[in-house]
Write an enzyme that holds these catalytic residues in place. Structure first.
Site, mmCIF file in Angstrom:
data_model
loop_
_atom_site.group_PDB
_atom_site.id
_atom_site.type_symbol
_atom_site.label_atom_id
_atom_site.label_comp_id
_atom_site.label_asym_id
_atom_site.label_seq_id
_atom_site.Cartn_x
_atom_site.Cartn_y
_atom_site.Cartn_z
ATOM 1 N N GLY A 29 0.702 -1.182 0.052
ATOM 2 C CA GLY A 29 0.052 -0.117 0.226
ATOM 3 C C GLY A 29 0.838 1.398 0.097
ATOM 4 O O GLY A 29 1.931 1.039 -0.113
ATOM 5 N N LEU A 30 0.310 2.517 0.453
ATOM 6 C CA LEU A 30 0.945 3.599 0.430
ATOM 7 C C LEU A 30 2.282 3.506 1.048
ATOM 8 O O LEU A 30 3.281 4.007 0.735
ATOM 9 C CB LEU A 30 0.035 4.804 0.838
ATOM 10 N N ALA A 73 -5.912 -0.846 1.317
ATOM 11 C CA ALA A 73 -6.970 0.260 1.946
ATOM 12 C C ALA A 73 -6.691 1.618 1.532
ATOM 13 O O ALA A 73 -7.455 2.407 1.047
ATOM 14 C CB ALA A 73 -6.880 0.324 3.466
ATOM 15 N N GLU A 130 -12.555 18.481 6.093
ATOM 16 C CA GLU A 130 -13.237 17.335 6.555
ATOM 17 C C GLU A 130 -13.397 17.498 8.191
ATOM 18 O O GLU A 130 -12.886 18.477 8.554
ATOM 19 C CB GLU A 130 -12.363 15.900 6.465
ATOM 20 N N HIS A 158 -16.238 4.937 11.091
ATOM 21 C CA HIS A 158 -16.502 5.962 10.097
ATOM 22 C C HIS A 158 -18.151 6.166 10.387
ATOM 23 O O HIS A 158 -18.884 5.142 10.116
ATOM 24 C CB HIS A 158 -16.024 5.614 8.510
ATOM 25 N N ARG A 168 -15.094 12.213 14.215
ATOM 26 C CA ARG A 168 -15.594 11.212 13.969
ATOM 27 C C ARG A 168 -15.849 10.414 15.079
ATOM 28 O O ARG A 168 -17.157 9.847 15.127
ATOM 29 C CB ARG A 168 -14.780 9.901 13.368
ATOM 30 N N HIS A 190 -13.402 1.466 10.520
ATOM 31 C CA HIS A 190 -12.655 2.185 9.525
ATOM 32 C C HIS A 190 -11.183 2.042 9.795
ATOM 33 O O HIS A 190 -10.561 1.854 8.634
ATOM 34 C CB HIS A 190 -13.083 3.583 9.274
ATOM 35 N N ARG A 202 -7.822 9.477 15.421
ATOM 36 C CA ARG A 202 -7.400 9.967 14.075
ATOM 37 C C ARG A 202 -8.115 11.145 13.413
ATOM 38 O O ARG A 202 -9.003 11.069 13.249
ATOM 39 C CB ARG A 202 -7.104 9.013 13.228
HETATM 40 C C1 SIN Z 1 -12.918 9.542 4.043
HETATM 41 O O1 SIN Z 1 -13.123 10.048 2.802
HETATM 42 O O2 SIN Z 1 -14.123 10.040 4.779
HETATM 43 C C2 SIN Z 1 -12.139 8.864 4.704
HETATM 44 C C3 SIN Z 1 -10.808 9.694 4.919
HETATM 45 C C4 SIN Z 1 -10.370 9.181 5.821
HETATM 46 O O3 SIN Z 1 -10.340 8.002 6.579
HETATM 47 O O4 SIN Z 1 -9.217 9.802 6.591
#
Ligand code: SIN
Length: 548
Positions: free
Chosen positions: A13-14, A41, A116, A238, A284, A345, A380
């Site tokens: 992954g990343l 993910a 966000e 999430h 969240r 999530h 987070r």
């Molecule tokens: C989202 O796009 O809501 C997920 C981004 C994240 O989990 O940081």
């Protein structure tokens, strides 16, 4: 037949690929992927990368937002280091050609920065609503054309190889046994150093936004090998996954609320203001608990995410992927609200690392969601995970390059994997049954709202299943299902242990028996390690990890 590389990376992954690219300038790199390369993910991440990129923003503002979300448990040095490393890390992706969305009103010159939950500024660099996929496609192309990097797939890591090395005989990681899912054979892979980049463990829960590969393999392997794991009680749910009988783990990005989406009850009423002045853009933990409370109070199955107040052409331009996916389920978000529920999530906890990505086992690094660096604390902040994967992928690679020439020497080659008297498993129904039972128990008893009694109940069940798996494991030939089930059960048990330790509510951990934070006793991490009796024990050990 085994293979060797200077840098052995488990997970593509990343974080894994970022490490690989950086390390490849100094030695050979082998990247072991569990499935095909785009199954991670990272590839699914919709939101983006949180980074300080605009004139009106500052490192300090991003740090303060991160601390607020983390509810007193973020490591300030890690937070500041990670955030300061953001601009250079994203510049590398920009230089590689990652197609981040440009701002319309800046004539396409500047980037379109999204917002966000929990962020006081617009600072989310994104590529439409397909950020992870675009970034991963860019990185994969770069990795494939880098001569020092070899990408292998369909290899599921089974156990780390940790043996005494050097003059002092210090237990040091020298590689991994991995099951080749195409041949059914377990192969030996060794590395000058080994990097866990295996992602999270969302599959521990029955409802999750995570891909099928997120079964906590790195965390479970590291624990079995004796590494310290931290803060596993902090599992992020999430708030908005699609509620639809045909949809499996489809996320509706927080960016949708960032752009003005409303959360409503089924009767159309908005409800978030009653819980937090930030409304639907609270962090969240707050939004998820509010939804959970309303669902339980009303006996409803879901709430609504309402995007109909936004212009249809904006919605289809900003969220093209989500719009198309929803249409495939018969939902037109420009005209009707979307039914949503929370789902597991992200794991804020994981294999404990220091600022260089070192774990408590010499020779073993951990990066990305597998790791617990101290950035996220008890919760987070949205889009800080891709940032962490980039910054710590780079930092760990720099440390590994410097450490490698000093690494201790092993007296002999590792032994080959011994399949024993294994015979083919014909009882796969047992695997399926245990898999379901773990995930349901975790959802019902170790989910958004916990209690001492529920945790105890879950622990009894998971321990019983673990014993059963243990017998099964050594009696039958290994399959990827069995490897994953064993890991899932292990991580589930560790989450429960960590949750039982923390006798307070903080961030993502909420228990009815201790509903308030207890700053006098609990402004600290929970750190677990395999104890001498085969069960996890709580430990206290200082960072950074000094390796010989
Ligand atoms: C989202 O796009 O809501 C997920 C981004 C994240 O989990 O940081």
């Amino acid at each position: 037949m085994g293979r060797h590389a200077d840098f052995l990376v488990i997970g593509g992954g990343l974080a894994g690929l970022t490490f690989a690219r950086r390390a490849s300038r100094h030695g050979s790199v082998l990247v072991l992927g569990k499935k095909q390369p785009d199954e991670s993910a990272s590839d699914r991440a919709q939101g983006g990368i949180a980074a300080v990129l605009s004139a009106g923003d500052s490192f300090e503002s991003h740090a303060q937002d991160t601390f607020r979300a983390g509810a007193g448990l973020c490591n300030p040095e890690v937070v500041r280091t990670c955030i300061a490393g953001g601009p250079a890390a994203v510049q590398e992706l920009i230089d590689l050609g990652a197609p981040f969305s440009r701002a319309q009103d800046a004539g396409g010159q500047g980037f379109d920065l999204g917002k966000e939950g929990g962020h006081s500024q617009r600072r989310i660099l994104h590529a439409g609503d397909f950020t992870g996929h675009e970034v991963m496609a860019t990185l994969l192309a770069a990795a494939r054309s880098t001569p020092g990097i070899t990408l292998l797939d369909h290899l599921i890591a089974v156990n780390l190889i940790v043996e005494p090395a050097g003059g002092g005989g210090v237990r040091t990681c020298r590689g991994v046994y991995a099951l080749d899912q195409r041949t059914g054979r377990v192969e030996t892979f060794t590395g000058g150093c080994t990097v866990l980049a295996t992602g999270g463990a969302g599959k521990v829960y029955v409802y999750t936004s995570n891909p099928d590969v997120a079964t906590g393999d790195g965390m479970a392997m590291a624990y079995r090998a004796g590494a310290e794991l931290a803060n596993l009680e902090f599992v992020q749910f999430h708030p908005t996954c699609l509620y639809h009988r045909k949809a499996k783990s489809f996320l509706l990005s927080e960016a949708m609320r960032g752009e003005g989406g409303k959360l409503r009850l089924l009767d159309g009423q908005e409800f978030m203001q009653a819980y937090d002045p930030r409304g639907a853009l609270a962090t969240r933990d707050v939004v998820t608990r509010a939804i959970d409370r309303e669902l339980k109070k009303r006996g409803d199955d879901c709430v609504l995410l309402d995007m109909t107040g936004l212009a249809p052409d904006f919605l289809t331009r900003r969220f093209p992927n989500i719009h198309q996916q929803l249409l495939a389920y018969g939902i037109d978000m420009t005209r009707e609200p979307i039914q949503v529920v929370p789902a597991a999530h992200y794991f804020c906890g994981g294999v404990r690392t220091d600022l260089a990505g070192r774990t408590s086992i010499p020779g073993l690094y951990a990066v990305g969601e597998t790791a617990c660096t101290g950035l996220h604390g008890a919760n987070r902040l949205a889009s800080n995970s891709l940032l962490e994967a980039l910054v710590f992928g780079r930092r760990a690679a720099e440390d590994a390059v410097a450490w490698l020439p000093t690494a201790p020497v092993f007296p002999a080659a590792p032994r080959e994997w011994d399949p024993g008297d294994a015979v083919d498993a014909d009882e796969m129904v047992v695997v399926a049954q245990n898999w379901d039972e773990i995930r349901r128990s975790m959802w019902n008893y170790v989910g958004i709202v916990r209690s001492t009694k529920r945790l105890e109940r879950a622990l009894r069940r998971v321990q019983m299943i673990r014993e059963e798996i243990q017998e099964f494991y050594w009696d039958f030939l290994l399959t990827s299902d069995l490897v994953e089930l064993r890991n899932l059960a292990q991580v589930a048990e560790l989450v429960i242990h960590a949750a039982r330790l923390r006798k307070e509510s903080r961030g993502l951990h909420f228990t009815l028996d201790h509903p308030q934070p207890d700053d006098a006793h609990w402004v600290r991490d929970t750190v677990l390690q395999l104890g001498p009796r085969g069960a996890p024990v709580a430990v206290e050990s200082p960072l950074p990890y000094g390796w010989p």
